[in-house]
Design a protein around this motif. Structure first.
Motif, PDB file in Angstrom:
ATOM      1  N   THR A 169       0.805  -1.234   0.000  1.00 38.70           N
ATOM      2  CA  THR A 169       0.000   0.000   0.000  1.00 38.70           C
ATOM      3  C   THR A 169       0.833   1.278   0.000  1.00 38.70           C
ATOM      4  O   THR A 169       0.288   2.370  -0.177  1.00 38.70           O
ATOM      5  CB  THR A 169      -0.926   0.037   1.239  1.00 38.70           C
ATOM      6  OG1 THR A 169      -0.120  -0.085   2.411  1.00 38.70           O
ATOM      7  CG2 THR A 169      -1.956  -1.074   1.201  1.00 38.70           C
ATOM      8  N   GLU A 170       2.158   1.158   0.211  1.00 44.05           N
ATOM      9  CA  GLU A 170       2.958   2.385   0.328  1.00 44.05           C
ATOM     10  C   GLU A 170       2.902   3.221  -0.947  1.00 44.05           C
ATOM     11  O   GLU A 170       2.956   4.450  -0.895  1.00 44.05           O
ATOM     12  CB  GLU A 170       4.413   2.053   0.676  1.00 44.05           C
ATOM     13  CG  GLU A 170       5.143   1.271  -0.402  1.00 44.05           C
ATOM     14  CD  GLU A 170       6.639   1.149  -0.117  1.00 44.05           C
ATOM     15  OE1 GLU A 170       7.300   2.196   0.003  1.00 44.05           O
ATOM     16  OE2 GLU A 170       7.117  -0.005  -0.011  1.00 44.05           O
ATOM     17  N   TRP A 171       2.777   2.545  -2.094  1.00 46.47           N
ATOM     18  CA  TRP A 171       2.752   3.285  -3.365  1.00 46.47           C
ATOM     19  C   TRP A 171       1.475   4.119  -3.475  1.00 46.47           C
ATOM     20  O   TRP A 171       1.483   5.239  -3.976  1.00 46.47           O
ATOM     21  CB  TRP A 171       2.858   2.324  -4.559  1.00 46.47           C
ATOM     22  CG  TRP A 171       3.986   1.374  -4.368  1.00 46.47           C
ATOM     23  CD1 TRP A 171       3.907   0.047  -4.025  1.00 46.47           C
ATOM     24  CD2 TRP A 171       5.381   1.688  -4.437  1.00 46.47           C
ATOM     25  NE1 TRP A 171       5.165  -0.499  -3.900  1.00 46.47           N
ATOM     26  CE2 TRP A 171       6.088   0.495  -4.151  1.00 46.47           C
ATOM     27  CE3 TRP A 171       6.100   2.851  -4.722  1.00 46.47           C
ATOM     28  CZ2 TRP A 171       7.470   0.440  -4.132  1.00 46.47           C
ATOM     29  CZ3 TRP A 171       7.486   2.786  -4.716  1.00 46.47           C
ATOM     30  CH2 TRP A 171       8.158   1.603  -4.417  1.00 46.47           C
ATOM     31  N   TRP A 172       0.376   3.547  -2.991  1.00 48.76           N
ATOM     32  CA  TRP A 172      -0.906   4.261  -3.017  1.00 48.76           C
ATOM     33  C   TRP A 172      -0.795   5.556  -2.200  1.00 48.76           C
ATOM     34  O   TRP A 172      -1.244   6.614  -2.659  1.00 48.76           O
ATOM     35  CB  TRP A 172      -2.017   3.362  -2.460  1.00 48.76           C
ATOM     36  CG  TRP A 172      -3.381   3.965  -2.597  1.00 48.76           C
ATOM     37  CD1 TRP A 172      -4.248   3.827  -3.636  1.00 48.76           C
ATOM     38  CD2 TRP A 172      -4.038   4.833  -1.656  1.00 48.76           C
ATOM     39  NE1 TRP A 172      -5.404   4.541  -3.408  1.00 48.76           N
ATOM     40  CE2 TRP A 172      -5.304   5.176  -2.200  1.00 48.76           C
ATOM     41  CE3 TRP A 172      -3.688   5.370  -0.413  1.00 48.76           C
ATOM     42  CZ2 TRP A 172      -6.212   6.001  -1.549  1.00 48.76           C
ATOM     43  CZ3 TRP A 172      -4.584   6.197   0.242  1.00 48.76           C
ATOM     44  CH2 TRP A 172      -5.828   6.507  -0.325  1.00 48.76           C
ATOM     45  N   TYR A 173      -0.197   5.477  -1.021  1.00 50.92           N
ATOM     46  CA  TYR A 173      -0.053   6.666  -0.176  1.00 50.92           C
ATOM     47  C   TYR A 173       0.884   7.695  -0.811  1.00 50.92           C
ATOM     48  O   TYR A 173       0.652   8.903  -0.719  1.00 50.92           O
ATOM     49  CB  TYR A 173       0.436   6.279   1.229  1.00 50.92           C
ATOM     50  CG  TYR A 173      -0.666   5.693   2.069  1.00 50.92           C
ATOM     51  CD1 TYR A 173      -1.649   6.521   2.633  1.00 50.92           C
ATOM     52  CD2 TYR A 173      -0.756   4.326   2.278  1.00 50.92           C
ATOM     53  CE1 TYR A 173      -2.682   5.984   3.389  1.00 50.92           C
ATOM     54  CE2 TYR A 173      -1.788   3.778   3.039  1.00 50.92           C
ATOM     55  CZ  TYR A 173      -2.751   4.618   3.587  1.00 50.92           C
ATOM     56  OH  TYR A 173      -3.779   4.097   4.331  1.00 50.92           O
ATOM     57  N   LYS A 174       1.940   7.217  -1.480  1.00 54.47           N
ATOM     58  CA  LYS A 174       2.849   8.139  -2.166  1.00 54.47           C
ATOM     59  C   LYS A 174       2.132   8.846  -3.322  1.00 54.47           C
ATOM     60  O   LYS A 174       2.320  10.043  -3.539  1.00 54.47           O
ATOM     61  CB  LYS A 174       4.069   7.372  -2.698  1.00 54.47           C
ATOM     62  CG  LYS A 174       5.082   7.019  -1.621  1.00 54.47           C
ATOM     63  CD  LYS A 174       6.259   6.258  -2.218  1.00 54.47           C
ATOM     64  CE  LYS A 174       7.278   5.893  -1.131  1.00 54.47           C
ATOM     65  NZ  LYS A 174       8.390   5.095  -1.683  1.00 54.47           N
ATOM     66  N   MET A 175       1.309   8.075  -4.054  1.00 56.57           N
ATOM     67  CA  MET A 175       0.570   8.673  -5.176  1.00 56.57           C
ATOM     68  C   MET A 175      -0.497   9.651  -4.679  1.00 56.57           C
ATOM     69  O   MET A 175      -0.775  10.653  -5.317  1.00 56.57           O
ATOM     70  CB  MET A 175      -0.041   7.595  -6.066  1.00 56.57           C
ATOM     71  CG  MET A 175       0.989   6.928  -6.961  1.00 56.57           C
ATOM     72  SD  MET A 175       0.297   5.782  -8.162  1.00 56.57           S
ATOM     73  CE  MET A 175       0.269   4.279  -7.205  1.00 56.57           C
ATOM     74  N   LYS A 176      -1.058   9.343  -3.532  1.00 55.74           N
ATOM     75  CA  LYS A 176      -2.035  10.255  -2.943  1.00 55.74           C
ATOM     76  C   LYS A 176      -1.362  11.576  -2.570  1.00 55.74           C
ATOM     77  O   LYS A 176      -1.896  12.665  -2.815  1.00 55.74           O
ATOM     78  CB  LYS A 176      -2.675   9.622  -1.703  1.00 55.74           C
ATOM     79  CG  LYS A 176      -3.805  10.449  -1.081  1.00 55.74           C
ATOM     80  CD  LYS A 176      -4.481   9.660   0.035  1.00 55.74           C
ATOM     81  CE  LYS A 176      -5.691  10.390   0.574  1.00 55.74           C
ATOM     82  NZ  LYS A 176      -5.340  11.589   1.352  1.00 55.74           N
TER      83      LYS A 176
END
Length: 439
Positions: A208-215
């Motif tokens: 999920t870290e990528w999702w938070y970075k993209m957010k």
């Protein structure tokens, strides 16, 4: 969809787009045909045989005394430059709206769109192409496109001095305009490249870290775009009519870009579905895209009408000239595009997408999407052409050729970009929600 009911496996969702050599060939032929049509149209117009040239003769005397007096280019060449500028601006907007759409999905924690997000995510790949055309046009023909670039216009000693335009010289000057344009294009493209890279890493690694970075990246983009979507509209479109200004123009211009981008996204999703891709995309996802087009067509109309009404009831000559030129100026040549835009941009999508079934049907969605794209093409046409070419406007081979060239180039670049990542973001944390999306 039954196979996903009990067990969801992200690996099953991965699929790759095949940009066939046949598709490439057709699009290259489209680009060459567009270029040839543009050149033939320009040649015919230069010989006095083209559509719309009668307006040149009609208004030749007017042009000699107006601000066309100290322009270098003949009328046919100005029309070519005007069309190139308008189309480059129009397609730049569709491209950046892809990034805007994706950023909004992240900031609103939307799950349903995760299954189609790779489509708008590919759009900004076209920014370097349309952006480069805009920069070259400005460097070579800036004085033809913008009245404020005319020689002597800001020099109190010159016979062409214009005090109103000179008062805007702190903002409208060659160096600052160029810096702003490069900043807009670079900031949009660089932020997109970061997001695209993170998106591909999410596919490769998972978690999920990528999702938070993209957010987080989406938050930065929206803050940047909140300012640049308006200032780019002032620079690239509103400053063509240098005397005139509207405090609502940024919103109006953005709304036109936005709904066009949604229509192009919808058409691309349907086109991929018809080729056998995106099997997990169902009528519920299409329904949401239809709702977006319906809602933002109404939003565009609201902004359009609010701008018009404020100018109409104030009835100030320096404001009403904008609409006067489009209603009755130059022998009424801009009246048809003005009303085509209004009819197809509001009435058609409003009535067309009103029912639930219409938003879930391929044919209805395609017709409605094309109507929106045509409407907003004419929106940009009537927004820019009266200021760009004035009495020398028209709609003929030059317009068809330029549009065909840009549309084919856009489809080619986006198709090539779609091959560089899976069509479905298989490790998006909300993908299972999107697969079971039901409204």
């Amino acid at each position: 969809m039954a196979e996903h009911n009990h067990h969801f496996d992200p690996a099953e969702m991965e699929e790759w787009y095949d940009f066939t050599s046949s598709s490439k060939r057709k699009l290259i032929i489209g680009m060459l045909a567009g270029l040839a049509t543009l050149l033939i149209g320009a040649f015919l117009l230069s010989k006095g045989w083209g559509i719309g040239l009668n307006h040149v003769h009609e208004h030749a005397e007017h042009a000699a005394h107006g601000h066309e007096a100290h322009h270098g280019l003949p009328a046919w060449a100005k029309r070519v430059v005007g069309n190139l500028w308008m189309n480059a601006e129009f397609f730049t907007g569709i491209s950046v709206i892809g990034m805007f759409f994706v950023a909004i999905q992240y900031l609103s924690w939307a799950g349903w769109s995760s299954i189609i997000k790779r489509i708008p995510e590919a759009f900004p790949a076209f920014i370097p192409f349309s952006g480069a055309i805009m920069i070259v046009l400005y460097l070579v023909f800036g004085h033809e496109i913008f009245h404020w670039r005319h020689e002597g216009i800001m020099d109190p000693e010159s016979e062409h001095y214009d005090a109103i335009i000179a008062g805007k010289s702190w903002y409208l000057n060659n160096a600052f305009f160029l810096i702003r344009t490069v900043l807009y294009l670079a900031s949009w493209y660089v932020l997109w490249m970061y997001l695209r890279n993170l998106s591909k890493q999410e596919d490769a690694i998972g978690g999920t870290e990528w999702w938070y970075k993209m957010k987080y990246l989406s938050r930065i983009f929206i803050l940047v775009f909140a300012v640049t979507s308006s200032t780019s509209a002032w620079d690239w479109a509103m400053s063509i009519d240098t005397h005139w200004f509207s405090t609502m123009f940024g919103w109006y211009h953005f709304a036109s870009w936005h709904v066009t981008g949604l229509a192009v996204t919808t058409l691309t999703v349907i086109s991929l579905k018809e080729k056998g891709y995106l099997p997990a995309v169902n009528e519920n996802h299409l329904h949401d895209l239809g709702k977006f087009m319906f809602a933002f067509s109404i939003f565009w109309t609201y902004v359009w009408f609010a701008q018009f009404l404020l100018i109409y009831y104030a009835n100030l000559p320096e404001e009403t000239i904008y609409y006067k030129e489009r209603f009755s100026g130059y022998g009424g040549i801009y009246k048809a595009p003005f009303f085509i835009n209004l009819f197809m941009g509001f009435l058609v999508p409003f009535l067309w997408f009103m029912t639930r079934d219409a938003k879930r049907n391929f044919v209805f969605l395609k017709v409605g999407s094309f109507a929106i794209i045509i409407a907003h093409y004419f929106d940009f046409y009537q927004m820019m052409m009266p200021g760009l070419v004035g009495a020398n406007g028209g709609f003929g081979l030059i317009e068809w050729g330029t549009t065909l060239f840009f549309a084919s180039a856009f489809i080619y670049v986006i198709s090539a970009q779609l091959t560089k990542a899976s069509l479905v973001a298989k490790n998006h944390p909300m993908l299972e929600e999107a697969v079971h999306h039901d409204i």
